[in-house]
Motif scaffolding. Structure first.
Motif, short mmCIF file in Angstrom:
data_model
loop_
_atom_site.label_atom_id
_atom_site.label_comp_id
_atom_site.label_asym_id
_atom_site.label_seq_id
_atom_site.Cartn_x
_atom_site.Cartn_y
_atom_site.Cartn_z
N ARG A 97 0.69 -1.07 0.02
CA ARG A 97 -0.08 -0.03 0.00
C ARG A 97 0.80 1.07 0.04
O ARG A 97 1.91 1.40 0.87
N LEU A 98 0.69 2.33 -0.75
CA LEU A 98 1.30 3.40 -1.15
C LEU A 98 0.34 4.55 -1.08
O LEU A 98 -0.58 4.67 -1.63
N SER A 99 0.99 5.76 -0.63
CA SER A 99 -0.02 6.86 -0.69
C SER A 99 0.96 8.17 -1.02
O SER A 99 1.31 8.99 -0.27
N PRO A 100 1.41 8.25 -2.43
CA PRO A 100 2.25 9.24 -2.76
C PRO A 100 1.69 10.87 -2.78
O PRO A 100 2.74 11.41 -2.52
N PHE A 101 0.48 10.69 -2.83
CA PHE A 101 0.02 12.17 -2.54
C PHE A 101 -0.28 12.69 -1.33
O PHE A 101 -0.67 13.93 -0.89
N SER A 102 -0.32 11.69 -0.04
CA SER A 102 -0.64 12.00 1.12
C SER A 102 0.38 12.79 1.76
O SER A 102 1.63 12.67 1.61
#
Length: 394
Positions: free
Chosen positions: A235-240
């Motif tokens: 799970r990744l959240s590059p924009f967070s």
């Protein structure tokens, strides 16, 4: 006629994810609930997860700690000992008994830790940096939690943590999980290496985009080698920007990671939309994850603020293979059925998300068939007692 109606709902179409045959595309995303007392998942979790299980449905367990040194929050579950494995087994069995597919999310919070819950380590939490997170502040400006300065990890210490992830993945498989999801999002340890707002290193793990992604990819490769890439997701959240974890070029970060993951042939990539806010009742459309979806070769899961309408649109327009639902699934254990019938949804109660209560706000959200709230509470209490009796006799 029923099949024809089902085909009109893209979220309810079947999907082949590696060797797993999913009967629909609605995924239960990992949600911390603070109900794993003293780091052990409890019998009430068996009911909680089985309530949200459908035959051929994918569930991802809440963030699960990989080592004793990573226990940074109260009552979050762990998977680093035989006792933790044994505690997870009946919960996994409960999901499998209803035909569900269950992945364990492996977690190290890094600097985003409350040191008072880290047992006997005698040092600050670790990170890519020695700068602390900003404190948690409520709407009235009161400080709820302050974070101390972390200890910057040395390269040889990073190797040890990579191995902790490997052992945790092995333990998850011993507990019966179908696979693992690496938690690389939301400002926790892996994300603290990925994001240039946090990572201020000047060694092989800092500076360039490639260097900042090295730790994450080492974890991916090591776990894939341990349990097989067909049982690994991330799970990744590059924009967070959660936990002060922003990045100067989130699109480039997301694209680089999506492309790099292909080298290891892992099962899925689970990314969080930049539009995820405090509510899931949104109608605006976002295509920010589409470039990552296009370059990643495996199953692509999108999450963050989806409802029935835009979830169906994302599947129909091939913006994702699967859609993750969190708070909406928390409050509606029969969410796939409600989406099928386009039925009204239970509202969630934010005040009971993290109370630690084994029933209220946890297993007492009603199903469509339950019209009387007091009757449903009685059923929950009875089921909880049965689960406790079965586990004490096992």
């Amino acid at each position: 006629m029923e099949n024809q109606e089902r085909e009109q709902v893209p979220l309810l179409t079947p999907y082949k994810m590696g060797h797993f045959q999913l009967h629909h595309r609605i995924v239960l995303t990992p949600m911390t609930r603070f109900r794993s007392y003293n780091s052990f998942p409890q019998s009430h979790a068996t009911l909680y997860y089985s309530q949200r299980t459908t035959n051929g449905g994918l569930l991802i367990a809440e963030a699960t700690v990989i080592s004793s040194a990573a226990q940074g929050f109260k009552d979050t579950p762990s998977i680093w000992s035989k006792e933790h494995i044994d505690a997870w087994k009946p919960i996994v069995d409960g999901v499998h008994a209803k035909g569900g597919i269950f992945f364990c999310q492996l977690w190290h919070p890094g600097r985003a830790s409350d040191q008072s819950f880290e047992p006997n380590i005698g040092r600050p939490p670790v990170s890519s940096t020695n700068r602390p997170c900003s404190p948690f502040i409520d709407s009235n400006g009161n400080i709820l939690l302050e974070f101390i300065p972390p200890q910057r990890l040395k390269p040889e210490e990073i190797t040890v943590i990579v191995d902790d992830f490997r052992l945790a993945a092995r333990n998850a498989m011993k507990a019966g999980f179908d696979g693992v999801e690496i938690h690389g999002a939301n400002g926790y340890l892996i994300d603290q290496f990925l994001k240039d707002q946090v990572n201020d290193r000047n060694d092989q793990y800092g500076g360039s985009l490639e260097n900042r992604c090295k730790f994450a990819l080492q974890v991916v490769e090591t776990i894939a080698n341990e349990i097989g890439p067909d049982r690994v997701g991330i799970r990744l959240s590059p924009f967070s920007k959660h936990m002060d974890s922003g990045d100067s070029n989130p699109k480039a970060l997301g694209l680089y990671m999506a492309k790099s993951l292909n080298e290891y042939g892992i099962l899925y990539c689970h990314m969080v939309e930049p539009r995820a806010k405090e509510t899931e009742e949104q109608s605006e459309w976002s295509d920010s994850l589409v470039p990552m979806r296009r370059v990643f070769n495996g199953t692509f899961i999108a999450a963050g603020g989806y409802n029935r309408e835009n979830g169906n649109a994302a599947i129909a327009q091939d913006h994702a293979d699967l859609i993750g639902y969190g708070r909406m699934f928390l409050a509606n254990p029969d969410l796939p059925k409600r989406f099928e019938l386009n039925a009204a949804l239970n509202p969630y109660n934010r005040d009971t998300f993290y109370t630690g209560d084994s029933i209220v706000g946890y297993t007492d959200y009603p199903f469509l068939e339950m019209t009387n709230a007091s009757d449903f509470a009685s059923v929950v209490k009875e089921e909880s007692s049965l689960i406790s009796d079965e586990q004490s006799n096992s």
